[in-house]
Design a protein around this motif. Structure first.
Motif, PDB file in Angstrom:
ATOM      1  N   VAL A 132     -10.973  -1.096   1.576  1.00 19.72           N
ATOM      2  CA  VAL A 132     -11.057  -0.300   0.354  1.00 19.72           C
ATOM      3  C   VAL A 132     -12.167   0.727   0.532  1.00 19.72           C
ATOM      4  O   VAL A 132     -13.251   0.411   1.032  1.00 19.72           O
TER       5      VAL A 132
ATOM      6  N   LEU B 182      -5.649  -6.634  -5.881  1.00 14.87           N
ATOM      7  CA  LEU B 182      -5.807  -6.994  -4.472  1.00 14.87           C
ATOM      8  C   LEU B 182      -5.391  -8.419  -4.107  1.00 14.87           C
ATOM      9  O   LEU B 182      -4.834  -8.632  -3.020  1.00 14.87           O
TER      10      LEU B 182
ATOM     11  N   CYS C  78      -1.934  -8.406  -2.858  1.00 18.28           N
ATOM     12  CA  CYS C  78      -1.573  -7.314  -1.949  1.00 18.28           C
ATOM     13  C   CYS C  78      -2.125  -7.608  -0.552  1.00 18.28           C
ATOM     14  O   CYS C  78      -3.161  -7.058  -0.151  1.00 18.28           O
TER      15      CYS C  78
ATOM     16  N   ILE D 251      -3.414  -4.917   2.415  1.00 19.20           N
ATOM     17  CA  ILE D 251      -4.617  -4.083   2.314  1.00 19.20           C
ATOM     18  C   ILE D 251      -5.726  -4.651   3.196  1.00 19.20           C
ATOM     19  O   ILE D 251      -6.131  -5.803   3.055  1.00 19.20           O
TER      20      ILE D 251
END
Length: 577
Positions: A139, A130, A133, A136
């Motif tokens: 989750v 993460l 990334c 995103i």
């Protein structure tokens, strides 16, 4: 004149509605080692898919074209997500758990995923990904657990939700839109080429056509009467399209939660009695070895579809001779969406001819055009005319996906392993000017449309101006009773350029020595000319494999270059000097 036929888009939503209605009570079973198998039905899956689509829209603002990723093994929840995301107009992106962390990060950033669904099992891996990334936003973890500060901290403070909590009390009815059939439905990444992973985006139309093809009697012949054990993960080309096709046929599905060890598969088969299954050859070879020491009381399987790598002939013959199971080779790639060939021999063929058909990769489906190209010339269909296999068709990608760089998240796609990734360049290299996909596989296609792959173009061993097919040598070595598995790569030779190096795993009780290597080579003399016999051997505990179960020859070559193999050299034409 114009056709009078109605024009209704071919979409996954039509398959979902059909399966939930006509095959409502068909079962999906997820094997749980520590508990009773978890059962659901097509009707329940469709309802929970509707609830999850509502959650994605209401809680996260997911809309048409947004990418939703999963970091999951095969389970019923994964199937629910696999339906919900594309049917609401978003794009389903199953992440390959067994890729390197850098590769997974690359695919997340390249696809610009907004939400990722993971499990407690895969959460530690996700936590490592993460920070790199930025696209995103949330989750979702499977289960009904409570939000814990430690878990939130592990995931870098990103919004964390639980799957069952999102579904709880939410309507199972979702206003599924009528999507254009060429709308994107799912995205998968190919690592079969050099450089960065390549993105293939499947349309609703292509997945609908693939589902229909898997029903054909000369394909998988899925029916509602025989349950199917999914040994191929959903993150491998959507489990070859079987979960979608099952909703058309009413085929009961069996998932193993990512557990595919021989002992687990044996227990699943003994308990749930599947009639059909699929997976890479290594899975079924390990199960065969397990059965040799732990014979099954009965065998429910009738057919096993194997692909991802060529099945050794000994695997096909032993399953049939010992257990009456047909091992059927299939061939396809991420770029083709599913299997485009299946090795079902034509009716009336028996004996040696039947064996040769079964050891081929199978006959092409009508959805795909094929050609064999050698030095730029298209070859006539013949067992003797070999070359690169090239494809085009309604289920074959025409290019690799490349996002437009207009956000912070997208700038992450610029480099891979420190090198600028160039999808446009890949499109030029891997697609011909007239629109055919260059598969990189070298083979032949006979007059009946049956494909035989001899090797990957990169894996052919070029020795003294001649081609030696590594797969042919591997299959013959693996027929020896002493051998578990074997991979062949080129070994540098001053005289010949390259000679075969046989990297071999032996069954316990066999000595890893020159005498064993010589005995194995002598056995090959029955089948191969002398110049093709490997005089270089290395006995190892295991052989590196890719995330799809193929021998990882790139890694094997790296190990050879670093001097990681103990080489046994036998007399032969390959001795330098």
């Amino acid at each position: 004149m114009h056709s009078t036929m109605q024009d209704i888009p071919l979409s996954l939503t039509r398959i979902l509605k059909y399966g939930a209605s006509v095959h409502a009570d068909t079962k999906i079973t997820t094997w749980v080692e520590s508990d009773e198998p978890a059962e659901s039905t097509f009707r329940t899956v469709a309802g929970r898919a509707g609830a999850f689509a509502n959650a994605l829209r209401d809680e996260f603002g997911i809309t048409s074209g947004d990418r939703v990723a999963t970091l999951l093994f095969n389970c019923t929840e994964h199937l629910e997500i696999m339906w919900a995301v594309p049917c609401m107009g978003a794009v389903f992106h199953p992440l390959n758990i067994y890729l390197m962390a850098e590769q997974i990060e690359y695919t997340i950033n390249h696809a610009q995923d907004r939400v990722i669904i993971a499990s407690e099992q895969t959460a530690p891996l996700l936590a490592r990904l993460l920070p790199n990334c930025p696209s995103i936003e949330a989750v979702i973890l499977l289960g009904v657990g409570q939000l814990q500060a430690s878990t939130t901290e592990m995931l870098g403070g990103i919004k964390l939700h639980y799957y069952e909590a999102l579904l709880d009390g939410r309507s199972t009815q979702y206003p599924w839109p009528e999507l254009p059939e060429n709308s994107p439905a799912a995205i998968c990444y190919s690592t079969g080429t050099t450089g960065s992973p390549k993105a293939v985006v499947y349309s609703h139309r292509s997945l609908y056509l693939q589902s229909m093809q898997l029903h054909a009697t000369d394909s998988f012949a899925l029916t509602g009467a025989e349950s199917f054990l999914c040994g191929v993960p959903i993150y491998h080309v959507l489990s070859w399209g079987v979960p979608y096709a099952a909703f058309l046929a009413g085929t009961p599905l069996i998932f193993t939660s990512g557990k595919v060890s021989a002992a687990v598969l044996a227990e699943v088969i003994a308990t749930l009695h599947p009639r059909m299954a699929h997976g890479v050859p290594s899975v079924w070879m390990e199960l065969l070895v397990h059965y040799l020491h732990n014979p099954p009381q009965r065998m429910s399987l009738a057919e096993i579809f194997v692909g991802g790598a060529a099945a050794p002939p000994i695997l096909i013959s032993m399953w049939e001779e010992r257990y009456g199971v047909d091992v059927l080779q299939v061939w396809g790639m991420t770029e083709t969406g599913s299997a485009v060939t299946v090795a079902r021999p034509s009716a009336g063929i028996s004996g040696e001819a039947r064996r040769l058909y079964r050891e081929s990769q199978g006959r092409f489906s009508a959805h795909v055009e094929y050609r064999v190209v050698n030095d730029g010339e298209v070859q006539a269909n013949s067992d003797r005319n070999q070359g690169e296999i090239q494809l085009r068709g309604n289920t074959v990608t025409g290019s690799y996906y490349h996002p437009e760089a207009n956000s912070t998240a997208e700038t992450r796609t610029a480099t891979y392993q420190g090198v600028a990734a160039n999808d446009a360049e890949s499109n030029i290299e891997l697609f011909t000017p007239d629109g055919w996909l260059r598969t990189g596989d070298v083979g032949t296609v006979n007059a009946d449309g049956f494909l035989t792959i001899h090797d990957r173009a990169l894996d052919v061993i070029r020795s003294g101006g001649e081609w030696i097919y590594s797969a042919q040598i591997e299959n013959l070595i693996m027929e020896a009773p002493e051998v578990v598995e074997a991979a062949t790569i080129g070994y540098p030779s001053v005289k010949w350029g390259e000679r075969p190096l046989a990297i071999t795993v032996l069954h316990p009780g066999n000595e890893a020595c020159a005498a064993t290597a010589e005995a194995l080579r002598d056995r090959l003399q029955e089948f191969l000319p002398g110049w093709m016999l490997p005089e270089y051997w290395s006995f190892v505990e295991s052989i590196d494999k890719t995330s799809v179960g193929k021998f990882d020859k790139k890694e094997l070559r790296k190990k050879l270059a670093r001097g990681k193999f103990e080489i046994i050299e036998l007399p032969g034409p390959g001795i330098s000097g």
